[in-house]
Design a protein around this motif. Structure first.
Motif, mmCIF file in Angstrom:
data_model
loop_
_atom_site.group_PDB
_atom_site.id
_atom_site.type_symbol
_atom_site.label_atom_id
_atom_site.label_comp_id
_atom_site.label_asym_id
_atom_site.label_seq_id
_atom_site.Cartn_x
_atom_site.Cartn_y
_atom_site.Cartn_z
ATOM 1 N N GLN A 116 41.433 27.561 14.171
ATOM 2 C CA GLN A 116 41.113 27.561 12.736
ATOM 3 C C GLN A 116 41.299 28.950 12.135
ATOM 4 O O GLN A 116 41.781 29.083 11.003
ATOM 5 N N ARG A 117 40.930 29.972 12.882
ATOM 6 C CA ARG A 117 41.105 31.347 12.402
ATOM 7 C C ARG A 117 42.582 31.661 12.196
ATOM 8 O O ARG A 117 42.958 32.293 11.204
ATOM 9 N N LEU A 118 43.425 31.207 13.121
ATOM 10 C CA LEU A 118 44.862 31.443 12.992
ATOM 11 C C LEU A 118 45.429 30.660 11.810
ATOM 12 O O LEU A 118 46.242 31.189 11.042
ATOM 13 N N ARG A 119 45.011 29.424 11.657
ATOM 14 C CA ARG A 119 45.478 28.626 10.515
ATOM 15 C C ARG A 119 45.124 29.310 9.200
ATOM 16 O O ARG A 119 45.939 29.375 8.282
ATOM 17 N N GLU A 120 43.907 29.810 9.095
ATOM 18 C CA GLU A 120 43.487 30.485 7.866
ATOM 19 C C GLU A 120 44.265 31.772 7.637
ATOM 20 O O GLU A 120 44.588 32.106 6.499
ATOM 21 N N ALA A 121 44.583 32.496 8.705
ATOM 22 C CA ALA A 121 45.391 33.709 8.564
ATOM 23 C C ALA A 121 46.760 33.358 7.989
ATOM 24 O O ALA A 121 47.276 34.062 7.110
ATOM 25 N N LEU A 153 51.406 38.736 7.322
ATOM 26 C CA LEU A 153 50.870 37.789 8.292
ATOM 27 C C LEU A 153 50.523 38.490 9.599
ATOM 28 O O LEU A 153 49.439 38.301 10.151
ATOM 29 N N VAL A 154 51.426 39.311 10.079
ATOM 30 C CA VAL A 154 51.182 40.037 11.332
ATOM 31 C C VAL A 154 49.942 40.925 11.187
ATOM 32 O O VAL A 154 49.072 40.941 12.069
ATOM 33 N N ALA A 155 49.845 41.652 10.082
ATOM 34 C CA ALA A 155 48.682 42.518 9.863
ATOM 35 C C ALA A 155 47.398 41.696 9.804
ATOM 36 O O ALA A 155 46.365 42.094 10.370
ATOM 37 N N SER A 156 47.447 40.549 9.148
ATOM 38 C CA SER A 156 46.285 39.680 9.054
ATOM 39 C C SER A 156 45.861 39.165 10.426
ATOM 40 O O SER A 156 44.669 39.147 10.760
ATOM 41 N N ILE A 157 46.827 38.760 11.228
ATOM 42 C CA ILE A 157 46.539 38.272 12.577
ATOM 43 C C ILE A 157 45.960 39.399 13.433
ATOM 44 O O ILE A 157 44.991 39.197 14.169
ATOM 45 N N GLU A 158 46.540 40.580 13.334
ATOM 46 C CA GLU A 158 46.018 41.722 14.099
ATOM 47 C C GLU A 158 44.568 42.004 13.723
ATOM 48 O O GLU A 158 43.729 42.234 14.599
ATOM 49 N N ASP A 159 44.264 41.979 12.431
ATOM 50 C CA ASP A 159 42.893 42.224 11.975
ATOM 51 C C ASP A 159 41.952 41.112 12.432
ATOM 52 O O ASP A 159 40.853 41.383 12.923
ATOM 53 N N GLU A 160 42.382 39.882 12.262
ATOM 54 C CA GLU A 160 41.535 38.729 12.576
ATOM 55 C C GLU A 160 41.178 38.658 14.054
ATOM 56 O O GLU A 160 40.060 38.305 14.422
ATOM 57 N N PHE A 161 42.144 38.993 14.915
ATOM 58 C CA PHE A 161 41.938 38.843 16.352
ATOM 59 C C PHE A 161 41.758 40.174 17.082
ATOM 60 O O PHE A 161 41.685 40.208 18.309
ATOM 61 N N SER A 162 41.705 41.268 16.338
ATOM 62 C CA SER A 162 41.500 42.605 16.914
ATOM 63 C C SER A 162 42.508 42.907 18.019
ATOM 64 O O SER A 162 42.146 43.298 19.132
ATOM 65 N N VAL A 163 43.781 42.690 17.694
ATOM 66 C CA VAL A 163 44.873 42.983 18.631
ATOM 67 C C VAL A 163 45.902 43.868 17.936
ATOM 68 O O VAL A 163 45.922 43.961 16.706
ATOM 69 N N MET A 164 46.745 44.503 18.721
ATOM 70 C CA MET A 164 47.869 45.262 18.202
ATOM 71 C C MET A 164 49.121 44.609 18.781
ATOM 72 O O MET A 164 49.375 44.681 19.981
ATOM 73 N N ILE A 165 49.883 43.940 17.932
ATOM 74 C CA ILE A 165 51.054 43.175 18.367
ATOM 75 C C ILE A 165 52.250 44.113 18.447
ATOM 76 O O ILE A 165 52.557 44.823 17.489
ATOM 77 N N ASP A 166 52.926 44.099 19.595
ATOM 78 C CA ASP A 166 54.069 45.014 19.756
ATOM 79 C C ASP A 166 55.286 44.523 18.969
ATOM 80 O O ASP A 166 55.350 43.383 18.528
ATOM 81 N N THR A 167 56.234 45.414 18.784
ATOM 82 C CA THR A 167 57.391 45.168 17.927
ATOM 83 C C THR A 167 58.175 43.932 18.327
ATOM 84 O O THR A 167 58.563 43.129 17.465
ATOM 85 N N ASP A 168 58.438 43.757 19.612
ATOM 86 C CA ASP A 168 59.194 42.583 20.058
ATOM 87 C C ASP A 168 58.478 41.291 19.687
ATOM 88 O O ASP A 168 59.107 40.315 19.264
ATOM 89 N N ASP A 169 57.155 41.278 19.825
ATOM 90 C CA ASP A 169 56.398 40.083 19.478
ATOM 91 C C ASP A 169 56.377 39.853 17.970
ATOM 92 O O ASP A 169 56.405 38.702 17.520
ATOM 93 N N VAL A 170 56.342 40.922 17.187
ATOM 94 C CA VAL A 170 56.424 40.786 15.726
ATOM 95 C C VAL A 170 57.734 40.104 15.356
ATOM 96 O O VAL A 170 57.760 39.174 14.545
ATOM 97 N N ILE A 171 58.809 40.549 15.949
ATOM 98 C CA ILE A 171 60.129 39.990 15.663
ATOM 99 C C ILE A 171 60.217 38.536 16.116
ATOM 100 O O ILE A 171 60.802 37.694 15.435
ATOM 101 N N ASN A 172 59.619 38.231 17.249
ATOM 102 C CA ASN A 172 59.713 36.885 17.823
ATOM 103 C C ASN A 172 58.744 35.883 17.222
ATOM 104 O O ASN A 172 58.834 34.686 17.500
ATOM 105 N N MET A 173 57.811 36.322 16.388
ATOM 106 C CA MET A 173 56.826 35.422 15.801
ATOM 107 C C MET A 173 57.491 34.608 14.689
ATOM 108 O O MET A 173 57.406 34.926 13.513
ATOM 109 N N SER A 174 58.150 33.546 15.089
ATOM 110 C CA SER A 174 58.984 32.780 14.167
ATOM 111 C C SER A 174 58.391 31.424 13.779
ATOM 112 O O SER A 174 59.017 30.662 13.055
#
Length: 81
Positions: A5-10, A42-63
């Protein structure tokens, strides 16, 4: 299910979608609101919501929403609760 639900809201918030809009099958650029600028929001929102730092390759691949779930799993987010 709380994490899901948190991801859906993000997704809804970052892509400026109405509350309750289905996002589970959403793919990058399938929705006119999911452009490159919204993607970074979206990436920034997900990082904030889940307290993670997503690396560049994963940012690009988040399709897609599903790919976002897979990527977050790499960072320890469990969607099976």
């Amino acid at each position: 299910m709380i994490e899901l639900q948190r991801l859906r809201e993000a997704f809804r918030t970052s892509l400026d979608l109405p509350p309750g809009t289905p996002v589970d099958d959403l793919h990058y650029q399938d929705n006119e609101k999911w452009d490159s600028l919204a993607h970074m929001s979206l990436v920034a929102s997900i990082e904030d919501e889940f307290s993670v730092m997503i690396d560049t390759d994963d940012v690009i691949n988040m399709s897609s929403f599903g790919e976002a779930m897979r990527i977050l799993g790499k960072y320890g987010v469990d969607f099976n609760e």
